[in-house]
Write a protein that holds these residues in place. Structure first.
Motif, PDB file in Angstrom:
ATOM      1  N   LEU A  15      97.459 -55.356  72.959  1.00  0.00           N
ATOM      2  CA  LEU A  15      96.138 -55.973  72.812  1.00  0.00           C
ATOM      3  C   LEU A  15      95.170 -55.471  73.883  1.00  0.00           C
ATOM      4  O   LEU A  15      93.997 -55.238  73.609  1.00  0.00           O
ATOM      5  CB  LEU A  15      96.256 -57.498  72.873  1.00  0.00           C
ATOM      6  CG  LEU A  15      96.902 -58.166  71.664  1.00  0.00           C
ATOM      7  CD1 LEU A  15      97.200 -59.627  71.962  1.00  0.00           C
ATOM      8  CD2 LEU A  15      96.013 -58.027  70.447  1.00  0.00           C
ATOM      9  N   THR A  16      95.672 -55.306  75.090  1.00  0.00           N
ATOM     10  CA  THR A  16      94.840 -54.798  76.179  1.00  0.00           C
ATOM     11  C   THR A  16      94.337 -53.397  75.845  1.00  0.00           C
ATOM     12  O   THR A  16      93.160 -53.096  76.002  1.00  0.00           O
ATOM     13  CB  THR A  16      95.629 -54.791  77.505  1.00  0.00           C
ATOM     14  OG1 THR A  16      95.881 -56.147  77.879  1.00  0.00           O
ATOM     15  CG2 THR A  16      94.865 -54.108  78.616  1.00  0.00           C
ATOM     16  N   ALA A  17      95.233 -52.556  75.374  1.00  0.00           N
ATOM     17  CA  ALA A  17      94.853 -51.181  75.042  1.00  0.00           C
ATOM     18  C   ALA A  17      93.871 -51.141  73.870  1.00  0.00           C
ATOM     19  O   ALA A  17      92.891 -50.391  73.904  1.00  0.00           O
ATOM     20  CB  ALA A  17      96.095 -50.365  74.717  1.00  0.00           C
ATOM     21  N   SER A  18      94.089 -51.979  72.866  1.00  0.00           N
ATOM     22  CA  SER A  18      93.234 -51.936  71.675  1.00  0.00           C
ATOM     23  C   SER A  18      91.856 -52.552  71.891  1.00  0.00           C
ATOM     24  O   SER A  18      90.935 -52.283  71.134  1.00  0.00           O
ATOM     25  CB  SER A  18      93.925 -52.624  70.502  1.00  0.00           C
ATOM     26  OG  SER A  18      94.009 -54.015  70.716  1.00  0.00           O
ATOM     27  N   SER A  19      91.690 -53.353  72.923  1.00  0.00           N
ATOM     28  CA  SER A  19      90.390 -54.007  73.153  1.00  0.00           C
ATOM     29  C   SER A  19      89.610 -53.377  74.306  1.00  0.00           C
ATOM     30  O   SER A  19      88.609 -53.926  74.743  1.00  0.00           O
ATOM     31  CB  SER A  19      90.598 -55.499  73.418  1.00  0.00           C
ATOM     32  OG  SER A  19      91.289 -55.698  74.636  1.00  0.00           O
ATOM     33  N   GLU A  20      90.061 -52.233  74.762  1.00  0.00           N
ATOM     34  CA  GLU A  20      89.414 -51.583  75.912  1.00  0.00           C
ATOM     35  C   GLU A  20      87.939 -51.287  75.658  1.00  0.00           C
ATOM     36  O   GLU A  20      87.095 -51.474  76.539  1.00  0.00           O
ATOM     37  CB  GLU A  20      90.155 -50.286  76.245  1.00  0.00           C
ATOM     38  CG  GLU A  20      89.690 -49.640  77.521  1.00  0.00           C
ATOM     39  CD  GLU A  20      90.529 -48.432  77.886  1.00  0.00           C
ATOM     40  OE1 GLU A  20      90.040 -47.648  78.708  1.00  0.00           O
ATOM     41  OE2 GLU A  20      91.634 -48.274  77.358  1.00  0.00           O
ATOM     42  N   ASP A  21      87.587 -50.863  74.456  1.00  0.00           N
ATOM     43  CA  ASP A  21      86.191 -50.534  74.143  1.00  0.00           C
ATOM     44  C   ASP A  21      85.266 -51.735  74.304  1.00  0.00           C
ATOM     45  O   ASP A  21      84.110 -51.587  74.708  1.00  0.00           O
ATOM     46  CB  ASP A  21      86.065 -50.006  72.715  1.00  0.00           C
ATOM     47  CG  ASP A  21      86.601 -48.598  72.570  1.00  0.00           C
ATOM     48  OD1 ASP A  21      86.789 -47.913  73.604  1.00  0.00           O
ATOM     49  OD2 ASP A  21      86.845 -48.180  71.418  1.00  0.00           O
ATOM     50  N   GLN A  22      85.754 -52.920  74.001  1.00  0.00           N
ATOM     51  CA  GLN A  22      84.915 -54.119  74.077  1.00  0.00           C
ATOM     52  C   GLN A  22      84.600 -54.522  75.511  1.00  0.00           C
ATOM     53  O   GLN A  22      83.672 -55.291  75.740  1.00  0.00           O
ATOM     54  CB  GLN A  22      85.595 -55.276  73.352  1.00  0.00           C
ATOM     55  CG  GLN A  22      85.722 -55.045  71.872  1.00  0.00           C
ATOM     56  CD  GLN A  22      86.498 -56.153  71.189  1.00  0.00           C
ATOM     57  OE1 GLN A  22      87.248 -56.878  71.821  1.00  0.00           O
ATOM     58  NE2 GLN A  22      86.301 -56.281  69.890  1.00  0.00           N
TER      59      GLN A  22
END
Length: 109
Positions: A15-22
């Motif tokens: 989840l941390t990796a997938s939400s980095e853009d936000q």
């Protein structure tokens, strides 16, 4: 418990990796983005940063629980040394205190 803790840690890391853009800084160029869009982007960023902060806390609790398992201290209250109830650990495998000590600590705060 170990598998459950490892699985949750992997989930949080994903989840941390997938939400980095936000969580990236919001661009303030008014020619490219309208004021309301910027406000929305800032709000999304703030919520993402808070979510990441909470994820980080949970990851730290998981790492600490895995360390206690490795050291043979898992399942014992850090305050009084008594066993932590199995049901409490099933509910929260990162629990560090028995229910009695948790209640006592809660009343002090």
């Amino acid at each position: 418990m170990t598998k459950r803790l490892h699985d949750r840690r992997a989930e949080l890391q994903g989840l941390t990796a997938s939400s980095e853009d936000q969580r990236r800084p919001v661009e303030l160029d008014q020619t490219r983005v309208g004021r309301l869009s910027r406000m929305d982007a800032l709000q999304v960023q703030a919520m993402s940063l808070e979510t990441e902060r909470r994820r980080s806390i949970e990851l730290n609790r998981i790492e600490a629980a895995l360390d206690r398992i490795a050291e043979g201290d898992y399942g014992y209250c850090l305050l009084c040394g008594d066993d932590i109830a199995v049901k409490r650990l099933e509910f929260d495998p990162t629990a560090t205190t028995c229910i009695s000590c948790a209640r006592e600590t809660e009343h002090k705060n």
